[in-house]
Design an enzyme around this catalytic site. Sequence first.
Site, PDB file in Angstrom:
ATOM      1  N   TYR A  17       0.852  -1.192   0.000  1.00 39.93           N
ATOM      2  CA  TYR A  17       0.000   0.000   0.000  1.00 39.93           C
ATOM      3  C   TYR A  17       0.879   1.229   0.000  1.00 39.93           C
ATOM      4  O   TYR A  17       1.760   1.346   0.854  1.00 39.93           O
ATOM      5  CB  TYR A  17      -0.920   0.032   1.223  1.00 39.93           C
ATOM      6  CG  TYR A  17      -2.356  -0.194   0.828  1.00 39.93           C
ATOM      7  CD1 TYR A  17      -2.994   0.737   0.011  1.00 39.93           C
ATOM      8  CD2 TYR A  17      -3.062  -1.317   1.238  1.00 39.93           C
ATOM      9  CE1 TYR A  17      -4.300   0.528  -0.397  1.00 39.93           C
ATOM     10  CE2 TYR A  17      -4.365  -1.528   0.832  1.00 39.93           C
ATOM     11  CZ  TYR A  17      -4.983  -0.599   0.009  1.00 39.93           C
ATOM     12  OH  TYR A  17      -6.273  -0.802  -0.399  1.00 39.93           O
ATOM     13  N   GLU A  32      -0.564   4.581  -0.457  1.00 34.07           N
ATOM     14  CA  GLU A  32      -1.475   5.735  -0.568  1.00 34.07           C
ATOM     15  C   GLU A  32      -0.716   7.018  -0.290  1.00 34.07           C
ATOM     16  O   GLU A  32       0.097   7.081   0.632  1.00 34.07           O
ATOM     17  CB  GLU A  32      -2.640   5.594   0.406  1.00 34.07           C
ATOM     18  CG  GLU A  32      -3.715   4.645  -0.087  1.00 34.07           C
ATOM     19  CD  GLU A  32      -4.887   4.537   0.887  1.00 34.07           C
ATOM     20  OE1 GLU A  32      -4.704   4.869   2.069  1.00 34.07           O
ATOM     21  OE2 GLU A  32      -5.963   4.108   0.452  1.00 34.07           O
ATOM     22  N   ASP A  86      -6.703  15.089 -24.369  1.00 33.86           N
ATOM     23  CA  ASP A  86      -6.685  13.665 -24.013  1.00 33.86           C
ATOM     24  C   ASP A  86      -5.990  12.938 -25.165  1.00 33.86           C
ATOM     25  O   ASP A  86      -6.601  12.664 -26.199  1.00 33.86           O
ATOM     26  CB  ASP A  86      -8.122  13.176 -23.827  1.00 33.86           C
ATOM     27  CG  ASP A  86      -8.199  11.675 -23.566  1.00 33.86           C
ATOM     28  OD1 ASP A  86      -7.146  10.994 -23.661  1.00 33.86           O
ATOM     29  OD2 ASP A  86      -9.304  11.181 -23.281  1.00 33.86           O
ATOM     30  N   THR A  94      -3.712   7.433 -21.736  1.00 31.62           N
ATOM     31  CA  THR A  94      -3.509   6.068 -21.271  1.00 31.62           C
ATOM     32  C   THR A  94      -2.033   5.766 -21.505  1.00 31.62           C
ATOM     33  O   THR A  94      -1.347   6.488 -22.238  1.00 31.62           O
ATOM     34  CB  THR A  94      -4.327   5.049 -22.091  1.00 31.62           C
ATOM     35  OG1 THR A  94      -3.917   5.158 -23.463  1.00 31.62           O
ATOM     36  CG2 THR A  94      -5.817   5.307 -21.992  1.00 31.62           C
ATOM     37  N   LYS A 134      -1.714   2.239 -25.086  1.00 33.38           N
ATOM     38  CA  LYS A 134      -2.079   2.206 -26.504  1.00 33.38           C
ATOM     39  C   LYS A 134      -0.796   2.374 -27.328  1.00 33.38           C
ATOM     40  O   LYS A 134       0.084   1.531 -27.219  1.00 33.38           O
ATOM     41  CB  LYS A 134      -3.162   3.244 -26.773  1.00 33.38           C
ATOM     42  CG  LYS A 134      -4.445   2.911 -25.972  1.00 33.38           C
ATOM     43  CD  LYS A 134      -5.592   3.880 -26.169  1.00 33.38           C
ATOM     44  CE  LYS A 134      -6.791   3.496 -25.305  1.00 33.38           C
ATOM     45  NZ  LYS A 134      -7.875   4.493 -25.380  1.00 33.38           N
ATOM     46  N   ARG A 136      -1.315  -1.332 -18.873  1.00 29.67           N
ATOM     47  CA  ARG A 136      -2.649  -0.737 -18.846  1.00 29.67           C
ATOM     48  C   ARG A 136      -2.697   0.282 -17.716  1.00 29.67           C
ATOM     49  O   ARG A 136      -2.518  -0.063 -16.551  1.00 29.67           O
ATOM     50  CB  ARG A 136      -3.657  -1.863 -18.599  1.00 29.67           C
ATOM     51  CG  ARG A 136      -5.091  -1.574 -18.917  1.00 29.67           C
ATOM     52  CD  ARG A 136      -5.824  -2.882 -19.212  1.00 29.67           C
ATOM     53  NE  ARG A 136      -5.432  -3.330 -20.528  1.00 29.67           N
ATOM     54  CZ  ARG A 136      -5.915  -2.825 -21.669  1.00 29.67           C
ATOM     55  NH1 ARG A 136      -6.830  -1.874 -21.658  1.00 29.67           N
ATOM     56  NH2 ARG A 136      -5.492  -3.280 -22.827  1.00 29.67           N
TER      57      ARG A 136
HETATM   58  C1  LIG Z   1      -8.896   4.719 -24.540  1.00 26.51           C
HETATM   59  C2  LIG Z   1      -9.279   6.106 -24.206  1.00 26.51           C
HETATM   60  C3  LIG Z   1      -9.461   6.546 -22.880  1.00 26.51           C
HETATM   61  C4  LIG Z   1      -9.497   5.723 -21.635  1.00 26.51           C
HETATM   62  O1  LIG Z   1      -9.175   4.502 -21.584  1.00 26.51           O
HETATM   63  P1  LIG Z   1      -9.296   3.440 -20.401  1.00 26.51           P
HETATM   64  O2  LIG Z   1      -9.953   2.315 -21.054  1.00 26.51           O
HETATM   65  O3  LIG Z   1     -10.100   4.030 -19.298  1.00 26.51           O
HETATM   66  O4  LIG Z   1      -7.894   3.226 -19.977  1.00 26.51           O
HETATM   67  C5  LIG Z   1      -9.690   7.890 -22.676  1.00 26.51           C
HETATM   68  N1  LIG Z   1      -9.751   8.748 -23.684  1.00 26.51           N
HETATM   69  C6  LIG Z   1      -9.601   8.365 -24.958  1.00 26.51           C
HETATM   70  C7  LIG Z   1      -9.670   9.393 -26.039  1.00 26.51           C
HETATM   71  C8  LIG Z   1      -9.377   7.031 -25.265  1.00 26.51           C
HETATM   72  O5  LIG Z   1      -9.291   6.660 -26.533  1.00 26.51           O
END
Ligand SMILES: *Cc1c(COP(=O)(O)O)cnc(C)c1O
Length: 433
Positions: A66, A68, A217, A243, A246, A252
């Site tokens: 942990y 936190e 994002d 993320t 990707k 992940r």
């Molecule tokens: C994949 C994605 C996320 C979030 O992905 P999680 O599955 O929660 O990890 C957020 N924003 C965009 C634009 C995405 O393509």
Amino acid sequence: MAQDIHSHDEVADAVSELIRRTDPAAADLLDAERARQQSTLELIASENHVSPAVMHAMGTCLTNKYAEGYPGARYYGGCEFHDKVETLAQERAKQLFGCGFANVQPHSGAQANASVFLGLLSPGDTFASLVLADGGHLSHGLKVNMSGKWFNPVHYPLHYDANSPEFERIDYDAVRRVCLEHKPKLLMCGYSAYPRVIDFAKFRQIADECGALLMADIAHIAGLVAAGEHPSPFPHAHVVTTTTHKTLRGPRGGLIMTSDEEISKKINRALFPGMQGGPLMHVILSKVVAFGEALKPEFKQYAKQVIANAKSLAKALTERGFRITTGGTDNHLMLVDLRTRDAELTGADAEQWLERAGIITNKNGVPQDPRPPKQTSGLRLGTPAVTTRGLSVDDMTRVADWIDMTIEGGGDAGVCAQVRGEVEQFCERYPLG
Ligand SMILES: *Cc1c(COP(=O)(O)O)cnc(C)c1O
């Protein structure tokens, strides 16, 4: 890589054997999934194959702890090395993206986005994002998502004029119009199914004009940004989320960045204790390794190849009668409009037929898609995973041929089986390790 000690396969076999000793059912499922990944082509734009080091950093004793709080300010003892791990992850993230502050604790991209909302907005506040069906993400204001239930999303459209050279691209005039009308507190850019370059400077201009904060994002394009193969959201965006799994090819997870100290303080508090409890320290160790890989020159080569492969696949599919939205791609993904091949064909059918043929994709709406999300008129295809595997621009032509054959076969079992056989044989040339 640790080829001189153990191959990836040997380590994976050992892990599976270890699990099998106490839990054969779990080991069976693990082995089946490994075989599936090895024998199929992964064209889902949001997926990738991580390196052995990234993968096995997750399977370590850091999961036992942990931690936190944040480095130097934890709620539990014994965090000496966890502090160092998290600090190293922060330092590498800042270096990779060129920003002042990084929070590496988000469990996922959606949690990262929710933490920004919690930190920078109040319930009921207005924010602007792309029309979700045109390529947005559920965390950008879907009605059943927290972002759409507790906040007030307004959406900007794409260019819908088929005669315009800007067809299906971001309509910056529409972004400005929507923002001036609704005065959002936050303007979001960055998408899940948008194949073109995002002009962050233009978005910032609009945000400034209407008094909004700009949030980028970059979940999908993070690896391309890190490699300098897509313009950076810094210094334009006030806050950047992503993320890590990707195109960035890490574990992940999620990541939030900013160069504004006040914003970083608000977001840190929102994430913990506002949004999450203990961080996944084993995943943060894996983020350290992934960021380290992304800082290497080879990663730039990888990102370049991802884009070259995507362009090659888009071209080959176009030559085979498929319409690619916007006429092509600048990044790692493309949207295939299936209606030009067959007006009756849905994305759901195409996804299923291709899966039978060993080609893994996802159905996806195209801009202004008249069909519901469970059917769709399109397929989203991406090259991050097959590029990691080593496929070349020429291989993309073969992939296009297999897609063409399968769709032409109309789901015929014989055709699917034939392609499946060829794909399986082809995959043996590109072992996952
Ligand atoms: C994949 C994605 C996320 C979030 O992905 P999680 O599955 O929660 O990890 C957020 N924003 C965009 C634009 C995405 O393509």
